[in-house]
Design an enzyme around this catalytic site. Structure first.
Site, PDB file in Angstrom:
ATOM      1  CE  LYS A 203      -3.066   2.992   0.571  1.00 22.83           C
ATOM      2  NZ  LYS A 203      -4.283   3.454  -0.183  1.00 22.83           N
ATOM      3  CB  CYS A 257      -3.664   8.890   0.592  1.00 18.69           C
ATOM      4  SG  CYS A 257      -5.458   8.594   1.401  1.00 18.69           S
ATOM      5  CE1 TYR A 313      -8.967  14.816  -1.182  1.00 14.92           C
ATOM      6  CE2 TYR A 313      -6.748  14.253  -2.727  1.00 14.92           C
ATOM      7  CZ  TYR A 313      -7.876  13.858  -2.188  1.00 14.92           C
ATOM      8  OH  TYR A 313      -8.341  12.755  -2.593  1.00 14.92           O
TER       9      TYR A 313
HETATM   10  N1  SAJ Z   1      -1.866  15.136  -8.265  1.00 12.70           N
HETATM   11  C1  SAJ Z   1      -0.927  16.001  -9.030  1.00 12.70           C
HETATM   12  N2  SAJ Z   1      -0.796  15.343 -10.273  1.00 12.70           N
HETATM   13  C2  SAJ Z   1      -1.368  14.471 -10.763  1.00 12.70           C
HETATM   14  C3  SAJ Z   1      -2.065  13.784  -9.835  1.00 12.70           C
HETATM   15  C4  SAJ Z   1      -2.562  14.215  -8.620  1.00 12.70           C
HETATM   16  O1  SAJ Z   1      -0.438  17.055  -8.788  1.00 12.70           O
HETATM   17  O2  SAJ Z   1      -1.008  13.893 -11.699  1.00 12.70           O
HETATM   18  C5  SAJ Z   1      -2.234  15.829  -6.899  1.00 12.70           C
HETATM   19  C6  SAJ Z   1      -3.637  16.064  -6.814  1.00 12.70           C
HETATM   20  O3  SAJ Z   1      -4.061  17.366  -7.348  1.00 12.70           O
HETATM   21  C7  SAJ Z   1      -3.855  15.775  -5.147  1.00 12.70           C
HETATM   22  C8  SAJ Z   1      -2.893  14.789  -4.634  1.00 12.70           C
HETATM   23  O4  SAJ Z   1      -1.905  14.654  -5.943  1.00 12.70           O
HETATM   24  O5  SAJ Z   1      -3.584  17.028  -4.312  1.00 12.70           O
HETATM   25  C9  SAJ Z   1      -3.285  13.086  -4.688  1.00 12.70           C
HETATM   26  O6  SAJ Z   1      -4.421  13.217  -5.599  1.00 12.70           O
HETATM   27  P1  SAJ Z   1      -4.607  11.608  -6.219  1.00 12.70           P
HETATM   28  O7  SAJ Z   1      -5.733  11.585  -7.087  1.00 12.70           O
HETATM   29  O8  SAJ Z   1      -3.225  11.279  -6.824  1.00 12.70           O
HETATM   30  O9  SAJ Z   1      -4.686  10.560  -5.135  1.00 12.70           O
HETATM   31  P2  SAJ Z   1      -5.783  10.321  -3.824  1.00 12.70           P
HETATM   32  O10 SAJ Z   1      -4.866  10.747  -2.657  1.00 12.70           O
HETATM   33  O11 SAJ Z   1      -6.823  10.872  -4.056  1.00 12.70           O
HETATM   34  O12 SAJ Z   1      -5.814   8.746  -3.796  1.00 12.70           O
HETATM   35  C10 SAJ Z   1      -4.670   8.116  -3.780  1.00 12.70           C
HETATM   36  C11 SAJ Z   1      -5.023   6.931  -4.751  1.00 12.70           C
HETATM   37  N3  SAJ Z   1      -3.646   5.952  -4.838  1.00 12.70           N
HETATM   38  C12 SAJ Z   1      -3.265   5.888  -6.126  1.00 12.70           C
HETATM   39  O13 SAJ Z   1      -3.588   6.189  -7.226  1.00 12.70           O
HETATM   40  C13 SAJ Z   1      -1.816   4.996  -5.786  1.00 12.70           C
HETATM   41  C14 SAJ Z   1      -5.982   5.872  -4.328  1.00 12.70           C
HETATM   42  O14 SAJ Z   1      -6.127   4.770  -5.046  1.00 12.70           O
HETATM   43  C15 SAJ Z   1      -5.790   5.535  -2.639  1.00 12.70           C
HETATM   44  O15 SAJ Z   1      -6.718   4.519  -2.296  1.00 12.70           O
HETATM   45  C16 SAJ Z   1      -5.527   6.756  -1.870  1.00 12.70           C
HETATM   46  O16 SAJ Z   1      -4.355   7.642  -2.325  1.00 12.70           O
HETATM   47  C17 SAJ Z   1      -5.547   6.321  -0.255  1.00 12.70           C
HETATM   48  O17 SAJ Z   1      -6.458   6.513   0.343  1.00 12.70           O
HETATM   49  O18 SAJ Z   1      -4.322   5.658  -0.121  1.00 12.70           O
END
Ligand code: SAJ
Length: 441
Positions: A203, A257, A313
């Protein structure tokens, strides 16, 4: 197995509880927050997530889901409580410990206990098992104890809960197998069985992979700014390579996360985890960088007023935990800018300058600052806001808008990671001014 007790009715616990209830299990959902219990008992939900309200209502109406503030005896217990980080970047396991202590009086031999919260490697074995052992039962022999981390993406939780592969790490193979049988009632993805510590590591690796990839995208943005290139176009073309998949730069990484979990690996192995820590620090610097850039754009403007769009976020969620948007705003306010911030989904209630409408944010502004790429914002055109603004300046940290349209309407357009943003020296970028500049951070 018939009865399940789910501890923690947040973004993961609530959908999981409702899902099991609609599969015919008798589910007791437990939350320590009286307001959450009351809201759910009134048939409402405290979370914005597509499809969740309908699912929860169906579960409550069926009589299979009951909401309470205390756990009770059941055949399976699922712990889905938050695991934030402390100020010194270590896992704060107090909620897990509290949830575990709350179920020890209810435990009977043969019970299945599953930890879904994300935790540092070794937690199931070294923290959870000893607490459950306080019941007088042997966690290895008398109980079935497993870690099955949640992996669903906010915004797509219900779909991913069913379709994603699932990892289950048992303290014993029998525990893993018992948990597999339970999740197989609704999981359509493949269920991978392993030991508890490997599941914990899996994870953390997933979220760290994403964080490091975003850090690389952000570093590419800084490089592009300094050499006068548009990083968005460059990434788009690079990603046409069959083995390249660079994520998007932005104002920082938020949520509970990805901005948190990599620190659990740094905590577990500070020596080897150098790249992970560097990526985390780079992503943490992005809000400050954005604020610096916006201030530079507005240099010379007297009493600059900024319309900041987005507090969440990330796009299309109502969650503002660890939101980089809020940090950007606080940096700007600390440097004397007036910020009016609007988000259609989030009302934090504590941020100075939060307003209830787009118009209230934009009226008289010197700069429209896009911090979150909510669909609603992506649809904006210059005619929606231009006439209300004092100056026609757009700063887009998500490359969310159609910039040609805005330029054609007389807007000065600045995009994060584009050559038109001023280059920043590495020393300045990495200098942490948070303590001096942001009160209370
Ligand atoms: N972000 C960027 N650039 C990107 C993608 C995201 O700057 O290309 C930023 C987003 O704006 C945000 C942050 O990253 O601030 C996180 O967003 P996210 O969509 O990447 O992830 P989370 O936190 O919403 O969800 C993640 C997911 N993990 C993965 O994809 C590996 C989800 O599957 C998990 O279940 C979740 O973390 C968790 O609960 O751990």
């Amino acid at each position: 197995m018939k009865k399940i007790c789910v501890l923690g009715l947040g973004y993961i616990g609530l959908p999981t509880a409702a899902m099991f209830a609609t599969q015919g299990f008798q589910v007791i959902g437990v939350d320590v927050n009286a307001r959450v219990v009351e809201t759910l008992n009134n048939g409402d939900i405290h979370i914005h997530e597509p499809g969740l309200k309908t699912l929860v209502r169906a579960a409550l109406n069926s009589g299979n889901l009951q909401v309470a503030s205390q756990p009770e005896q059941a055949e399976a217990f699922i712990i889905a409580v938050p695991t934030p980080i402390t100020a010194d970047k270590r896992a704060d396991l107090r909620c897990v410990e509290m949830a575990a202590r709350s179920i020890t009086p209810c435990l009977c031999p043969g019970n299945l206990v599953i930890l879904e919260s994300t935790v540092p490697p070794g937690t199931t074995q070294k923290v959870l098992a000893p607490i459950l052992g306080e019941s007088g039962l042997n966690p290895q022999r008398d109980l079935l104890l497993a870690h099955s981390p949640e992996r669903v993406l906010p915004g797509r939780i219900l779909e991913e809960l069913v379709s994603n592969d699932r990892v289950i790490g048992g303290l014993t193979p029998e525990a893993a197998e018992a948990a597999r049988k339970l999740y197989a009632s609704f999981v359509q993805g493949v269920i991978h069985l392993t030991d508890a510590t490997t599941a914990e590591l899996v994870k953390l690796m997933e979220n760290t992979f994403r964080d490091v990839n975003i850090a690389l995208a952000n570093e590419f943005a800084l490089v592009a700014e300094s050499i006068g290139v548009n990083v968005w176009q460059a990434i788009d073309i690079a990603n046409r390579h069959p083995r390249v998949d660079i994520l998007k730069p932005g104002p920082g990484v938020g949520g509970h996360c990805i901005a948190v979990d990599p620190w659990f690996l740094v905590q577990a192995a500070p020596g080897p985890a150098q790249l992970i820590a560097a990526a985390r620090r780079l992503n943490d610097r992005m809000p400050q960088h954005v604020a610096d850039q916006v201030r530079a754009i507005l240099e010379g403007t007297e009493n600059p007023r900024i319309a900041a769009l987005g507090l969440a976020y990330k796009a299309d969620v109502d969650d503002a935990r660890e939101s980089p948007a809020i940090e950007v705003i606080r940096w700007l306010q600390a440097s004397g800018c007036e910020v009016r911030a609007y988000d259609p989904y989030v009302k934090t209630g504590y941020l100075v300058g939060e307003v209830a409408s787009l118009t209230a944010a934009v009226e008289g502004a010197d700069c429209l600052l896009i911090l979150v790429d909510h669909l609603q914002f992506k649809k904006l055109g210059p005619s929606d806001v231009g006439d209300m603004m004092r100056r026609r300046v757009l700063a887009d940290t998500r490359s969310a808008l159609r910039h040609a349209d805005w330029r054609a309407a007389g807007f000065e357009v600045h995009v994060l990671g584009d050559g038109c943003w001023q280059a920043v020296s590495p020393d300045e970028f990495h200098r942490d001014r948070r303590v001096e500049a942001i009160p209370g951070s």
